[in-house]
Design a protein around this motif. Structure first.
Motif, short mmCIF file in Angstrom:
data_model
loop_
_atom_site.label_atom_id
_atom_site.label_comp_id
_atom_site.label_asym_id
_atom_site.label_seq_id
_atom_site.Cartn_x
_atom_site.Cartn_y
_atom_site.Cartn_z
N GLY A 153 -93.81 12.54 46.38
CA GLY A 153 -94.63 13.58 46.33
C GLY A 153 -93.61 14.77 45.50
O GLY A 153 -94.22 15.79 45.42
N SER A 154 -92.64 14.33 44.84
CA SER A 154 -92.02 15.28 44.12
C SER A 154 -92.58 15.76 42.73
O SER A 154 -93.31 14.90 42.03
CB SER A 154 -90.42 14.77 43.82
OG SER A 154 -90.10 14.44 45.29
N ALA A 155 -92.13 16.87 42.37
CA ALA A 155 -92.76 17.16 40.80
C ALA A 155 -91.74 17.02 39.97
O ALA A 155 -91.21 17.83 39.19
CB ALA A 155 -93.05 18.90 40.93
N VAL A 156 -91.74 15.55 39.65
CA VAL A 156 -90.65 15.03 38.79
C VAL A 156 -91.24 15.28 37.46
O VAL A 156 -92.43 14.64 37.01
CB VAL A 156 -90.32 13.66 39.20
CG1 VAL A 156 -89.27 13.10 38.04
CG2 VAL A 156 -90.00 13.72 40.56
N PRO A 157 -90.67 15.85 36.41
CA PRO A 157 -91.17 16.02 34.84
C PRO A 157 -91.31 14.67 34.54
O PRO A 157 -90.48 13.69 34.65
CB PRO A 157 -90.07 16.69 34.23
CG PRO A 157 -89.51 17.34 35.27
CD PRO A 157 -89.37 16.57 36.48
N HIS A 158 -92.47 14.24 33.86
CA HIS A 158 -92.68 12.90 33.35
C HIS A 158 -91.94 12.84 32.05
O HIS A 158 -91.66 13.44 31.13
CB HIS A 158 -94.28 12.88 33.07
CG HIS A 158 -94.70 11.40 32.33
ND1 HIS A 158 -94.76 10.42 33.21
CD2 HIS A 158 -95.07 10.91 31.15
CE1 HIS A 158 -94.94 9.15 32.66
NE2 HIS A 158 -95.21 9.56 31.15
N ASN A 159 -91.24 11.36 31.95
CA ASN A 159 -90.35 11.28 30.86
C ASN A 159 -89.03 12.01 30.79
O ASN A 159 -88.61 12.17 29.55
CB ASN A 159 -91.27 11.09 29.57
CG ASN A 159 -92.01 9.82 29.19
OD1 ASN A 159 -91.68 8.84 29.98
ND2 ASN A 159 -92.99 9.88 28.56
N ALA A 160 -88.84 12.56 31.74
CA ALA A 160 -87.37 13.38 31.78
C ALA A 160 -86.31 12.43 32.31
O ALA A 160 -86.37 12.19 33.79
CB ALA A 160 -87.78 14.67 32.54
N PRO A 189 -85.16 18.27 40.60
CA PRO A 189 -86.28 18.96 40.81
C PRO A 189 -86.41 19.52 42.43
O PRO A 189 -86.83 20.43 42.39
CB PRO A 189 -87.43 17.95 40.51
CG PRO A 189 -86.87 17.20 39.52
CD PRO A 189 -85.20 16.88 39.91
N TRP A 190 -85.64 18.87 43.20
CA TRP A 190 -85.76 19.03 44.57
C TRP A 190 -85.23 20.39 44.92
O TRP A 190 -85.58 20.99 45.75
CB TRP A 190 -85.02 17.86 45.35
CG TRP A 190 -85.00 18.31 46.74
CD1 TRP A 190 -85.93 18.16 48.01
CD2 TRP A 190 -83.87 18.76 47.68
NE1 TRP A 190 -85.42 18.36 49.08
CE2 TRP A 190 -84.21 18.94 48.88
CE3 TRP A 190 -82.76 19.38 47.07
CZ2 TRP A 190 -83.23 19.46 49.94
CZ3 TRP A 190 -81.81 20.04 47.98
CH2 TRP A 190 -82.08 19.71 49.28
N LEU A 191 -84.31 20.95 44.12
CA LEU A 191 -83.53 22.02 44.16
C LEU A 191 -84.37 23.32 44.17
O LEU A 191 -84.34 24.22 44.69
CB LEU A 191 -82.39 22.56 43.29
CG LEU A 191 -81.38 21.59 43.24
CD1 LEU A 191 -80.15 21.74 42.24
CD2 LEU A 191 -80.50 21.69 44.64
N GLY A 192 -85.45 23.03 43.34
CA GLY A 192 -86.63 24.23 43.25
C GLY A 192 -85.99 25.27 42.36
O GLY A 192 -86.63 26.38 42.42
N LEU A 193 -85.25 25.25 41.47
CA LEU A 193 -84.71 26.49 40.78
C LEU A 193 -85.46 26.61 39.37
O LEU A 193 -86.44 25.67 39.10
CB LEU A 193 -83.22 25.99 40.20
CG LEU A 193 -82.20 25.81 41.45
CD1 LEU A 193 -80.89 25.58 40.87
CD2 LEU A 193 -81.97 27.23 42.01
N PRO A 194 -85.58 27.92 39.02
CA PRO A 194 -86.20 27.96 37.65
C PRO A 194 -86.16 27.00 36.73
O PRO A 194 -84.89 26.84 36.30
CB PRO A 194 -86.16 29.42 37.31
CG PRO A 194 -85.47 30.08 38.79
CD PRO A 194 -84.87 29.02 39.42
#
Length: 324
Positions: A153-160, A189-194
């Motif tokens: 369920g993580s917002a992982v950038p695709h192809n990053a 991404p889990w850190l939630g930083l800008p």
């Protein structure tokens, strides 16, 4: 340009058996960094190379003052080598990049400009063109990102991948985490930083062979799932419930057959039931074993890598490789 105690930029480069590509990488990277106008360091982490990589790094260091060399005593794996670099990087911004030149060093300038311009702590390098990869590589990569998004369920950038820029805030947050099997494409991404993204076209490997064969890709996917989600444990629970339901339905059918006076041979049904339940138990035990193995590794408390040499540490201060 001299290396400051805290340079503006650190570039962390994990290296494993890359004697052929290292000179080509330096030819591309150094002009980019010299042209930034900022103080910098390049921190290469030799992940227990068994070829001429250490000798090549020694020659490069004699001609490149900003180059640092950290040598691990044994091969610890790409993510752990990256951890060793992050622990020792001193820059206000830290870029991680692989040495194979599939991720172009010229993009670093765009990453740094975006981070400064928009006050970002994370800038992901996102591959918009993977035509240089094999069809199998593209298919497995797409499958990996779809799996990770669905399971974690993580917002992982695709192809990053692991080509990214981190601020000192992000690096300090990562190095404080107690992860012994880190997967940075999920941790960051889990850190939630800008964060922001810089697109680029993936290039062909400049020389040598890929250090991420199928086995390591599967291991990365397994670490990603077991490290960031309890979904496999829930799958075991779902399968157990399904098995119980199936046994109940089978029992009702057998009872109905018995009441109808029909004699049913029992060997086939018993054999199928035993095989199904045995396979289900083994699958559940295997999934549980993955988590028990992670608990066991954590309890051991062993360092994920061991440093045998760090060019930035004087001999009388050199330590035994526990992350500093």
């Amino acid at each position: 340009m001299s290396v400051d105690v805290m340079p503006q930029l650190s570039v962390v480069v994990p290296v494993f058996n890359e004697q052929d590509v290292l000179p080509l990488f330096a030819e591309r990277l150094r002009p980019v960094l010299d042209g930034l106008g900022d103080s910098y360091e390049v921190l290469t982490v030799d992940d227990g190379s068994r070829d001429a990589t250490p000798a090549v790094l020694a020659r490069m260091r004699s001609a490149w003052p900003q180059l640092r060399v950290v040598r691990l005593r044994r091969n610890a794996g790409h993510q752990n080598a990256l951890t060793a670099g992050l622990h020792r990087a001193r820059g206000r911004y830290v870029v991680s990049i692989d040495v194979d030149l599939q991720d172009p060093p010229e993009v670093i300038a765009d990453m740094l400009a975006l981070a400064r311009g928009e006050q970002l702590d994370v800038v992901h390098g996102v591959r918009t063109d993977r035509s240089t990869d094999s069809p199998f590589k593209r298919w497995t990569a797409g499958l990996y990102y779809r799996l990770i998004r669905r399971v974690t369920g993580s917002a992982v950038p695709h192809n990053a991948g692991d080509f990214r820029l981190l601020s000192r805030t992000a690096v300090d947050a990562l190095t404080e985490l107690p992860e012994l099997q880190p997967v940075y494409r999920l941790l960051v991404p889990w850190l939630g930083l800008p964060s922001g993204e810089v697109p680029y076209a993936r290039e062909r490997r400049a020389a040598g062979r890929s250090k991420y064969p199928l086995g390591k890709m599967i291991r990365l996917a397994l670490d990603s799932v077991t490290g960031f989600s309890a979904a496999p444990l829930r799958v075991a629970t779902w399968l157990g419930c399904a098995g119980i339901a199936l046994c109940f339905v089978t029992g009702v059918a057998v009872l109905a057959t018995y009441l109808g006076g029909t004699v049913v041979p029992g060997w086939t049904s018993m054999f199928v039931a035993l095989v199904f339940l045995g396979a289900l138990q083994l699958l559940c035990l295997g999934l549980l074993g993955e988590y028990v193995a992670r608990i066991f590794t954590t309890i051991q408390g062993r360092p994920p890598y061991v440093v045998t040499f760090d060019s930035a540490v004087t001999p009388n201060r050199r330590t035994a490789g526990v992350p500093s």
